[in-house]
Scaffold this active site. Structure first.
Site, PDB file in Angstrom:
ATOM      1  N   GLU A  47      33.284  -7.880 -65.513  1.00  0.00           N
ATOM      2  CA  GLU A  47      32.765  -8.906 -64.729  1.00  0.00           C
ATOM      3  C   GLU A  47      32.194  -8.252 -63.476  1.00  0.00           C
ATOM      4  OE1 GLU A  47      35.804 -11.624 -63.457  1.00  0.00           O
ATOM      5  OE2 GLU A  47      34.415 -12.580 -61.605  1.00  0.00           O
ATOM      6  N   LYS A  77      45.250 -12.122 -71.436  1.00  0.00           N
ATOM      7  CA  LYS A  77      44.323 -11.355 -70.639  1.00  0.00           C
ATOM      8  C   LYS A  77      44.723 -10.877 -69.304  1.00  0.00           C
ATOM      9  CE  LYS A  77      40.231 -12.897 -68.654  1.00  0.00           C
ATOM     10  NZ  LYS A  77      40.437 -12.654 -67.308  1.00  0.00           N
ATOM     11  N   GLU A 125      44.140  -7.978 -66.051  1.00  0.00           N
ATOM     12  CA  GLU A 125      43.241  -7.401 -65.061  1.00  0.00           C
ATOM     13  C   GLU A 125      43.619  -6.006 -64.585  1.00  0.00           C
ATOM     14  OE1 GLU A 125      42.301  -9.768 -61.698  1.00  0.00           O
ATOM     15  OE2 GLU A 125      41.608 -11.597 -62.935  1.00  0.00           O
ATOM     16  N   ASP A 174      42.735 -17.995 -64.906  1.00  0.00           N
ATOM     17  CA  ASP A 174      43.407 -18.234 -63.896  1.00  0.00           C
ATOM     18  C   ASP A 174      42.449 -18.687 -62.710  1.00  0.00           C
ATOM     19  OD1 ASP A 174      42.340 -15.726 -63.108  1.00  0.00           O
ATOM     20  OD2 ASP A 174      44.064 -14.877 -62.651  1.00  0.00           O
ATOM     21  N   SER A 175      41.075 -18.713 -62.862  1.00  0.00           N
ATOM     22  CA  SER A 175      40.155 -19.491 -61.990  1.00  0.00           C
ATOM     23  C   SER A 175      40.614 -20.883 -61.882  1.00  0.00           C
ATOM     24  CB  SER A 175      38.728 -19.076 -62.749  1.00  0.00           C
ATOM     25  OG  SER A 175      38.853 -19.823 -63.916  1.00  0.00           O
TER      26      SER A 175
HETATM   27  O1  KIV Z   1      39.817 -16.586 -64.772  1.00  0.00           O
HETATM   28  C1  KIV Z   1      38.943 -16.761 -65.282  1.00  0.00           C
HETATM   29  O2  KIV Z   1      38.260 -17.746 -65.456  1.00  0.00           O
HETATM   30  C2  KIV Z   1      38.166 -15.351 -65.808  1.00  0.00           C
HETATM   31  C3  KIV Z   1      36.870 -15.438 -66.202  1.00  0.00           C
HETATM   32  C4  KIV Z   1      35.766 -15.651 -65.179  1.00  0.00           C
HETATM   33  C5  KIV Z   1      36.510 -14.114 -66.824  1.00  0.00           C
HETATM   34  O3  KIV Z   1      38.926 -14.393 -65.850  1.00  0.00           O
END
Ligand code: KIV
Length: 263
Positions: free
Chosen positions: A181, A112, A114, A45-46
């Site tokens: 992270e 994924k 968090e 989500d980056s």
């Molecule tokens: O959103 C993302 O790209 C991430 C990575 C930096 C681990 O969660």
């Protein structure tokens, strides 16, 4: 072409072999990641930061994650494809199941999430229903406003012990992978030793089982290069060579070097 599965990563951990993970958001870069033999492709989500130009990942939606996941999937049939569940898309068990289904049907092979212990029931529910889960502890960017900024986490003994305890709870609940992270290298080492599942570090030192970077960071084209990243394009002749160099340096243990790590 041998495809990568969670069993491949488990065997690599067992044999003390490091693996490489890169974020991907579109078809063209996804093809380069496949042909550079990167083991895991992460639709992070980056994309809120590096694709949309937002100042956090909070605005990203499930539909946007599904859109980018489908594009990445079309470009890469080899790497394991993990996609982020965005902000608030797993805040209850019901919306976690519904939203994970959308992302899996777009092509993800794992989602994924968090967070720590509070996610245990959700992880159990998803994995029981056949949806593999990657946890994400340490600096969790969706909680940036609660954390008071993008800061190194787990710096004192109490916080480090608590993070290991919560990661173990998620493993026990069924998590298959764990991202950690921005933590001191010693905590990256301890987490990787404590967990049976593979641990992927970003700013967590050289001791984790895998390493992940944001694609735009490792190509040196982000607005600001984080301390834990490296511009691989500077020393390469092409984007393809830079991605291949990243994979090779992770597997040989030369990346991350001490200057990319926190004490
Ligand atoms: O959103 C993302 O790209 C991430 C990575 C930096 C681990 O969660």
């Amino acid at each position: 072409m041998k495809t990568i599965s969670i069993s491949t990563l488990n065997a690599m951990k067992e044999n003390d072999e490091k693996f490489a993970v890169l974020t991907a958001y579109d078809y063209t870069f996804s093809r380069l990641i496949e042909s550079s033999s990167i083991e895991v492709s992460l639709v992070g989500d980056s994309l809120g930061n590096v694709i949309q130009g937002c100042d956090s990942t909070i605005p990203v939606t499930v539909d946007e994650m599904a859109y980018h996941t489908a594009a990445v999937k079309r470009g890469n049939k080899r790497s394991l494809l993990v996609s982020d569940m965005p902000f608030m898309s797993y805040s209850t068990e019901v919306n976690a199941l519904d939203n994970a289904a959308v992302i899996m049907q777009a092509g993800a092979q794992m989602v994924k999430l968090e967070g720590g212990e509070w996610l245990a029931d959700t992880v159990y529910l998803l994995t029981e229903r056949g949806i593999p889960v990657c946890g994400h502890v340490g600096l969790t960017p969706q909680s940036v406003h609660k954390l008071g900024g993008y800061k190194v986490q787990g710096k004192d003994d109490h916080a480090a012990d608590q993070m290991i305890k919560e990661a173990l709870i998620l493993e026990e609940a069924g998590a298959d992978l764990m991202v950690v992270e921005c933590v001191p290298s010693s905590l990256g080492d301890d987490l990787s030793a404590a967990l049976n599942i593979p641990v992927i570090g970003i700013g967590a030192g050289p001791g984790t089982d895998g390493q992940v970077l944001v694609l735009q960071d490792m190509l040196g084209i982000s607005q600001r290069l984080p301390k834990f990243s490296k511009d691989f394009l500077k020393e390469s002749n092409s984007i393809q060579d830079a991605i291949t160099a990243f994979g090779n340096e992770v597997r040989s243990g030369t990346f991350p070097a001490p200057e990319h790590s926190f004490k």
